[in-house]
Every structure is written in C-alpha cells, then in structure tokens.
Design an enzyme around this catalytic site. Structure first.
Site, PDB file in Angstrom:
ATOM      1  N   ARG A  56       0.823  -1.215   0.000  1.00  0.00           N
ATOM      2  CA  ARG A  56       0.000   0.000   0.000  1.00  0.00           C
ATOM      3  C   ARG A  56       0.853   1.260   0.000  1.00  0.00           C
ATOM      4  O   ARG A  56       0.583   2.201  -0.737  1.00  0.00           O
ATOM      5  CB  ARG A  56      -0.943   0.018   1.200  1.00  0.00           C
ATOM      6  CG  ARG A  56      -2.036  -1.039   1.123  1.00  0.00           C
ATOM      7  CD  ARG A  56      -2.831  -1.075   2.391  1.00  0.00           C
ATOM      8  NE  ARG A  56      -1.939  -1.408   3.504  1.00  0.00           N
ATOM      9  CZ  ARG A  56      -2.209  -1.193   4.780  1.00  0.00           C
ATOM     10  NH1 ARG A  56      -3.342  -0.629   5.130  1.00  0.00           N
ATOM     11  NH2 ARG A  56      -1.362  -1.547   5.721  1.00  0.00           N
ATOM     12  N   ASN A  74      -6.047  -2.587   2.424  1.00  0.00           N
ATOM     13  CA  ASN A  74      -5.986  -4.031   2.611  1.00  0.00           C
ATOM     14  C   ASN A  74      -7.404  -4.566   2.794  1.00  0.00           C
ATOM     15  O   ASN A  74      -8.257  -3.893   3.381  1.00  0.00           O
ATOM     16  CB  ASN A  74      -5.189  -4.396   3.866  1.00  0.00           C
ATOM     17  CG  ASN A  74      -3.701  -4.359   3.651  1.00  0.00           C
ATOM     18  OD1 ASN A  74      -3.216  -4.377   2.527  1.00  0.00           O
ATOM     19  ND2 ASN A  74      -2.948  -4.313   4.734  1.00  0.00           N
TER      20      ASN A  74
END
Length: 130
Positions: A56, A74
């Site tokens: 990320r 996520n």
C-alpha cells in the site's frame, strides 16, 4: 516547520529524488485541466503475498508520482484493493506496476474493472482496512 492556522506544529519532510505530494497533485491538476489524455478510472483487486510487504505504501508513492487520485487498502481476505483515476496512460502504467508491486511482494493475480471517472481530486491515499 510550518504552522497551519489553529493547528499544532507539523514537520514537512522531503526525500531527494521524489516529488513532494503537493507538487504531484498540482501536476495532476494541471494535466487534467490541459486535457492531457482521456481521464480513466480503474478499480483493482491484487492477490498474492501483498500484505505485510509495504504494498500500500509503495502504491501511494507510485500513484502520486504519476499524478493520480484515488485510494488503496488491505482487505480481510488477504488481497489489496485500489481505485485510481487520472490520465488513462498513467492509470495503465500504475496497473503495470501493480502486477509486480514492491520488491518483497509476490503478486499472483490482478483483477481490473474500468469505471466511469468520478472527478475525484486530493491525491492518492491509503484507507483503513476494509
């Protein structure tokens, strides 16, 4: 340090060789205003070993460097979900990066759906887990 009105002191940091987030956002805004390429929006799910490997964080960096707006997060099933909007070439370039990800990631699958652009702005950010 910079003090925003009515706020606490915050430290502004910059890493050599990387654009500041504000610069990337300004360039993205300028490119969209100039009509540089078609604006596109992609919604992707990335599977494999993509959690716990800074996927990320690196996606935010990669998208910001390309001047894209959107988000990444996520998912509970172990995948990463992201939505990116901006010039089509830049979105496609980010999706190519998504297929390999950062060094420690092992990407097995990337599912992409193209959506109608929403005209989002404000850069690319990391959301809380979904």
């Amino acid at each position: 340090k910079h003090r925003a009105p009515g706020r606490r002191w915050i430290a502004l940091t910059w890493r050599p060789g990387r654009k500041r987030r504000a610069e990337a956002m300004a360039e993205a805004s300028d490119a969209q205003e100039a009509g540089a390429g078609d604006v596109a929006r992609a919604h992707a799910f990335v599977g494999g070993k993509v959690q716990g490997v800074f996927y990320r964080k690196n996606a935010v960096i990669q998208a910001s460097e390309r001047g894209l707006a959107g988000w990444v997060r996520n998912l509970r099933d172990g995948r990463v979900e992201l939505a990116a909007e901006g010039p089509r070439e830049q979105v496609e370039d980010l999706l190519r990066w998504c297929r390999t990800g950062p060094r420690k990631a092992q990407v097995d699958d990337v599912e992409v759906s193209w959506e109608t652009p929403e005209g989002v702005s404000g850069g690319f950010r990391q959301l809380k887990d979904g």
